[in-house]
Scaffold this motif. Sequence first.
Motif, PDB file in Angstrom:
ATOM      1  N   ASN A 169       7.180  10.665   4.423  1.00  0.00           N
ATOM      2  CA  ASN A 169       5.853  10.052   4.450  1.00  0.00           C
ATOM      3  C   ASN A 169       4.758  10.939   5.010  1.00  0.00           C
ATOM      4  OD1 ASN A 169       7.350   7.246   4.251  1.00  0.00           O
ATOM      5  ND2 ASN A 169       5.204   6.891   3.835  1.00  0.00           N
ATOM      6  N   ALA A 170       5.076  12.132   5.510  1.00  0.00           N
ATOM      7  CA  ALA A 170       4.039  12.985   6.093  1.00  0.00           C
ATOM      8  C   ALA A 170       3.327  13.773   4.998  1.00  0.00           C
ATOM      9  CB  ALA A 170       4.652  13.913   7.130  1.00  0.00           C
ATOM     10  N   LEU A 171       2.939  13.076   3.919  1.00  0.00           N
ATOM     11  CA  LEU A 171       2.258  13.749   2.809  1.00  0.00           C
ATOM     12  C   LEU A 171       0.912  14.284   3.259  1.00  0.00           C
ATOM     13  CD1 LEU A 171       2.983  11.190  -0.064  1.00  0.00           C
ATOM     14  CD2 LEU A 171       4.340  13.164   0.605  1.00  0.00           C
ATOM     15  N   GLY A 172       0.151  13.461   3.939  1.00  0.00           N
ATOM     16  CA  GLY A 172      -1.133  13.897   4.445  1.00  0.00           C
ATOM     17  C   GLY A 172      -1.090  14.347   5.883  1.00  0.00           C
ATOM     18  N   GLY A 173       0.002  14.052   6.568  1.00  0.00           N
ATOM     19  CA  GLY A 173       0.151  14.429   7.961  1.00  0.00           C
ATOM     20  C   GLY A 173       0.890  13.360   8.728  1.00  0.00           C
ATOM     21  N   ALA A 174       0.929  13.533  10.027  1.00  0.00           N
ATOM     22  CA  ALA A 174       1.612  12.592  10.906  1.00  0.00           C
ATOM     23  C   ALA A 174       0.721  12.295  12.101  1.00  0.00           C
ATOM     24  CB  ALA A 174       2.954  13.154  11.367  1.00  0.00           C
ATOM     25  N   VAL A 175       0.790  11.064  12.585  1.00  0.00           N
ATOM     26  CA  VAL A 175       0.083  10.669  13.800  1.00  0.00           C
ATOM     27  C   VAL A 175       1.105  10.570  14.921  1.00  0.00           C
ATOM     28  CG1 VAL A 175      -1.394   8.947  14.893  1.00  0.00           C
ATOM     29  CG2 VAL A 175      -1.605   9.385  12.438  1.00  0.00           C
ATOM     30  N   ASP A 176       0.959  11.435  15.926  1.00  0.00           N
ATOM     31  CA  ASP A 176       1.836  11.457  17.090  1.00  0.00           C
ATOM     32  C   ASP A 176       1.191  10.677  18.221  1.00  0.00           C
ATOM     33  OD1 ASP A 176       4.133  12.861  16.517  1.00  0.00           O
ATOM     34  OD2 ASP A 176       3.174  14.796  16.772  1.00  0.00           O
ATOM     35  N   VAL A 177       1.821   9.627  18.666  1.00  0.00           N
ATOM     36  CA  VAL A 177       1.325   8.847  19.791  1.00  0.00           C
ATOM     37  C   VAL A 177       2.267   9.044  20.970  1.00  0.00           C
ATOM     38  CG1 VAL A 177       0.746   6.541  20.642  1.00  0.00           C
ATOM     39  CG2 VAL A 177       0.301   7.141  18.251  1.00  0.00           C
ATOM     40  N   THR A 194       0.845  -1.190   0.000  1.00  0.00           N
ATOM     41  CA  THR A 194       0.000   0.000   0.000  1.00  0.00           C
ATOM     42  C   THR A 194       0.882   1.242   0.000  1.00  0.00           C
ATOM     43  OG1 THR A 194      -1.709  -1.147   1.273  1.00  0.00           O
ATOM     44  CG2 THR A 194      -1.794   1.260   1.230  1.00  0.00           C
ATOM     45  N   PRO A 195       0.787   2.123  -0.999  1.00  0.00           N
ATOM     46  CA  PRO A 195       1.564   3.364  -0.968  1.00  0.00           C
ATOM     47  C   PRO A 195       1.194   4.196   0.257  1.00  0.00           C
ATOM     48  CG  PRO A 195       0.732   2.943  -3.179  1.00  0.00           C
ATOM     49  CD  PRO A 195       0.058   1.961  -2.279  1.00  0.00           C
ATOM     50  N   GLN A 196       2.168   4.426   1.123  1.00  0.00           N
ATOM     51  CA  GLN A 196       1.904   5.050   2.417  1.00  0.00           C
ATOM     52  C   GLN A 196       1.996   6.574   2.316  1.00  0.00           C
ATOM     53  OE1 GLN A 196       1.083   3.013   4.955  1.00  0.00           O
ATOM     54  NE2 GLN A 196       1.624   1.082   3.955  1.00  0.00           N
ATOM     55  N   GLY A 197       1.048   7.262   2.976  1.00  0.00           N
ATOM     56  CA  GLY A 197       1.041   8.716   2.949  1.00  0.00           C
ATOM     57  C   GLY A 197       1.009   9.368   4.310  1.00  0.00           C
ATOM     58  N   LEU A 198       1.137   8.571   5.381  1.00  0.00           N
ATOM     59  CA  LEU A 198       1.145   9.097   6.739  1.00  0.00           C
ATOM     60  C   LEU A 198       2.392   8.609   7.464  1.00  0.00           C
ATOM     61  CD1 LEU A 198      -2.577   8.456   7.819  1.00  0.00           C
ATOM     62  CD2 LEU A 198      -1.588  10.613   7.047  1.00  0.00           C
ATOM     63  N   ALA A 199       2.956   9.477   8.294  1.00  0.00           N
ATOM     64  CA  ALA A 199       4.055   9.100   9.176  1.00  0.00           C
ATOM     65  C   ALA A 199       3.496   8.919  10.578  1.00  0.00           C
ATOM     66  CB  ALA A 199       5.141  10.164   9.164  1.00  0.00           C
ATOM     67  N   VAL A 200       3.988   7.920  11.295  1.00  0.00           N
ATOM     68  CA  VAL A 200       3.502   7.644  12.646  1.00  0.00           C
ATOM     69  C   VAL A 200       4.684   7.627  13.602  1.00  0.00           C
ATOM     70  CG1 VAL A 200       2.270   6.014  14.130  1.00  0.00           C
ATOM     71  CG2 VAL A 200       1.546   6.332  11.764  1.00  0.00           C
ATOM     72  N   TYR A 201       4.514   8.320  14.730  1.00  0.00           N
ATOM     73  CA  TYR A 201       5.565   8.432  15.739  1.00  0.00           C
ATOM     74  C   TYR A 201       5.039   7.959  17.082  1.00  0.00           C
ATOM     75  CZ  TYR A 201       8.028  11.257  12.332  1.00  0.00           C
ATOM     76  OH  TYR A 201       8.670  11.683  11.200  1.00  0.00           O
ATOM     77  N   GLN A 202       5.873   7.212  17.782  1.00  0.00           N
ATOM     78  CA  GLN A 202       5.565   6.788  19.147  1.00  0.00           C
ATOM     79  C   GLN A 202       6.666   7.327  20.050  1.00  0.00           C
ATOM     80  OE1 GLN A 202       4.735   2.567  19.718  1.00  0.00           O
ATOM     81  NE2 GLN A 202       5.440   2.664  21.836  1.00  0.00           N
ATOM     82  N   ASN A 203       6.277   8.233  20.961  1.00  0.00           N
ATOM     83  CA  ASN A 203       7.258   8.900  21.829  1.00  0.00           C
ATOM     84  C   ASN A 203       8.391   9.540  21.036  1.00  0.00           C
ATOM     85  OD1 ASN A 203       5.876   8.417  24.160  1.00  0.00           O
ATOM     86  ND2 ASN A 203       7.413   7.121  25.099  1.00  0.00           N
ATOM     87  N   GLY A 204       8.049  10.117  19.889  1.00  0.00           N
ATOM     88  CA  GLY A 204       9.035  10.837  19.096  1.00  0.00           C
ATOM     89  C   GLY A 204       9.852   9.987  18.162  1.00  0.00           C
ATOM     90  N   VAL A 205       9.591   8.677  18.107  1.00  0.00           N
ATOM     91  CA  VAL A 205      10.339   7.766  17.240  1.00  0.00           C
ATOM     92  C   VAL A 205       9.438   7.318  16.090  1.00  0.00           C
ATOM     93  CG1 VAL A 205      11.570   5.569  17.072  1.00  0.00           C
ATOM     94  CG2 VAL A 205      11.770   6.964  19.149  1.00  0.00           C
ATOM     95  N   ARG A 206       9.922   7.493  14.872  1.00  0.00           N
ATOM     96  CA  ARG A 206       9.145   7.093  13.697  1.00  0.00           C
ATOM     97  C   ARG A 206       9.041   5.569  13.654  1.00  0.00           C
ATOM     98  NH1 ARG A 206      10.207   6.024   8.095  1.00  0.00           N
ATOM     99  NH2 ARG A 206       8.688   6.984   6.686  1.00  0.00           N
ATOM    100  N   ILE A 207       7.803   5.043  13.569  1.00  0.00           N
ATOM    101  CA  ILE A 207       7.606   3.595  13.631  1.00  0.00           C
ATOM    102  C   ILE A 207       7.038   3.034  12.328  1.00  0.00           C
ATOM    103  CG2 ILE A 207       7.400   3.534  16.138  1.00  0.00           C
ATOM    104  CD1 ILE A 207       4.359   3.332  15.790  1.00  0.00           C
ATOM    105  N   ASN A 208       7.075   3.774  11.223  1.00  0.00           N
ATOM    106  CA  ASN A 208       6.833   3.157   9.916  1.00  0.00           C
ATOM    107  C   ASN A 208       7.929   2.129   9.695  1.00  0.00           C
ATOM    108  OD1 ASN A 208       5.740   6.014   9.822  1.00  0.00           O
ATOM    109  ND2 ASN A 208       4.883   5.214   7.927  1.00  0.00           N
TER     110      ASN A 208
END
Length: 807
Positions: A187-195, A141-155
């Motif tokens: 990968n933050a084309l559409g945005g990023a999810v900060d957890v 799946t072409p990914q368009g979101l970046a995801v971070y957990q405690n400041g660490v990118r987890i893609n």
Amino acid sequence: MGGRVLCIASIAAAALVVAGRQACAQDSNSNVTNLPPVEVDAPQTGVKPGRASGERRIVRPVQRIPVYPTAPLATVANDADKVPAGINYVDSNDIKRTGSLNVMDALQQNVAGVNISDVAGNPFQANIEFRGFVGSPVAGTPQGLAVYQNGVRINEAFGDIINWDLIPTAAIKSASVVTNNPAFGLNALGGAVDVRMKDGFSYHGTEVDIMGGSFGRIQGSAQWGQQVGSNWAVYGALEGVHDSGFRNFSPSDIRRFYGDIGYRYDGNEIHLNLGAASDNFGASATVPAELLQQFWGATYTTPQTSANQVGYVNLTGKFEVSPSWTIDGIAHFRAFTQHTQDANPTGTQPCDPNTALLCFGDGSTPANGLNGAQLANPFPAGSILGEIDRTTTNSNTGGFSVQATNTDQLLGHGNRFVVGTSFDSSVTHFGASAELGTIGTNYVTAGSGIFLGQSGDPVSIGPVSLRATNQYTGLYALDTFDVTKAFSITAGGRFNDARISLQDQIGTQLNGNSTYDRFNPIIGGTYKITSGLTAYAGYSESNRAPTPLELGCANPAMPCIIAAFLVSDPPLKQVVSHTYEAGFRGTKDFNFGTLEWKLGGFRATNTDDILAIPDPILQGFGYFQNVGSTRRQGIEAEAHLKASRWQFRASYAFIDARFLDSLQVGSNSPFADNNGNVQITPGNQIPAIPRHRIKAGFDYSITDALKVGGDALFVSSQYLVGDESNQAPKLPSYAVFGLHASYQIDKTYQIYGRVDNLFDNRYATYGTFFNTTLVPNFANGGNQFTNPESLSPARPRAFYAGLKATF
């Protein structure tokens, strides 16, 4: 590795729970946590001490909302009024409200632009689509979101996939969906999810939560946090889920742990946090619509399973080196392993006329074994042949990030300057194999022990052994300058450098090196019109480098099984997104409560967008291709009305996603031409992106102990994946409703329950096409399928009940 780490983690978590039974369970937002957050004034109605009881005053305590990129970033602004973009935020209470150990449910309920589609046929491995951009656990799946957990990118390194199932939900303190900010890197084309995760400074006490219900669901979680003196704090969470699934062969087993040890002194703070998870899924994927008419829990070509394991450790620190300078840093390591098996129809068939041998793709091209010799045909005449495709992915990722923040005034005006850098390096070992077998009348593929070697003309299948390395470096700077007390400007940017190397471990055809560089700017401003009304506007750019998976499968003439078989391919261009965003947000206080609202619009234009193109002939095969420019634009509106005993929220999102260029692509659509292609014309809608989403929810306290609530969701129709030419009927729209209630027995125990899909609506969240000629319709006497639609059915009505204890 995963089992041993998880065992140690489980023992540690159990010890934490036992040790903390004397503490008082509470979430506290008043303490400074391990990473510098954005402070947002959240209105709250109250009476100021010393005033008459009839005289009302609005008290606005500071609510800390984290928004940080690859480092523990202190963001572009001190508060939400200075963020030149939309703000989407859920906290631990929003997550608890869902009664789910799946953070995706809270995001869908609370963020207008979020939609969930059950692509893999398992609720814990769903796609999150936000503004037309996808964060998915499905490789390919072409990914368009970046995801971070405690400041660490987890893609994950190999395909940038996002395994939502590996995030321990009970330990989440907050999750933010951040837009219009290139500082979040690739990968933050559409945005990023900060957890952000909990720690012992912000969570005190013990909580045990057990729930069970429909389809064999049983789940439990335990968490404990305690501050030791003024300097130390400890937190741990352990959770597990078993769900048999409503479809055949779709069980879920989840085990997750998260722990944190924190130390702080004189405004400085250091945290060591670690986690582990081991999850197993039956991923039943899409199923022909004709089979769903016979049985809603039907499956097609099984087994389809996935096993994920992860272990990670992060060291974070925040140091106040002077009254105006703060240094933040992270060092991290993550080990991820995934094993998948996926049964599919096969291109292997008896040769013509020599049926004693096997051919691939046609009746004359040899199907070879692992030794390179053509395979003999061991299968009885009339057998329906299939194959079980297996993959193994082992990725180790390490890196660091450092950031400095300065809050000195500039020319007598308020100013916040942030500069930082990050480096991440990953090594992935990927392997794939294909075992031939026969497909039975229950669509279960039985393996034969015979494995395919390199076969096809050109070669499009065969064993894979690949070593891939990723090196991602980023350097960013952001500055927010207060022109006046009401007007602030934010400007800056980030330079990304991505270096990807592929090393074929069997031959040389996969070898390759690719480098992608880009500087992405941001400019924006906010204006506080009144104390309760703010306007914002901004422009930014972001980029996505092709993943090792995509680089290894980009040749239309040599399609490969997505996420399984890679071939020598031409290079892909990086995707660049250009985003404009503007809107208003505000609060309004009434005698009965407070209204929080926002209204905004956006336009994101991608150049050299990447699309996964299905092969028109071979089921399950495909390739990746740059498809020119695409555009996603829309409007988002949200309102949240809160009173002392009730609250109501509602939102609407309009998402218009279209192709902007004319091009011809391969397709498994029934409207493809004789060469298996469809023609995309400018203005065609991008499949799998519904244009309208309407959400509503309420909560009401009948008494102090008894609370009830409900939720409603409407999602409009969408084109099926593969229908880029927009010629086939759309996947129908759907509406789904849910209810929940809780009763606080005493200060320790609470019982609760919920009903999902209250009216038992039968709908699908995702659809595509399949080849109707490869496998008979055994449910219809072995005749050929007539409907090419293949759908992901949603879960029927389900009942759940639970018991929660806090100490």
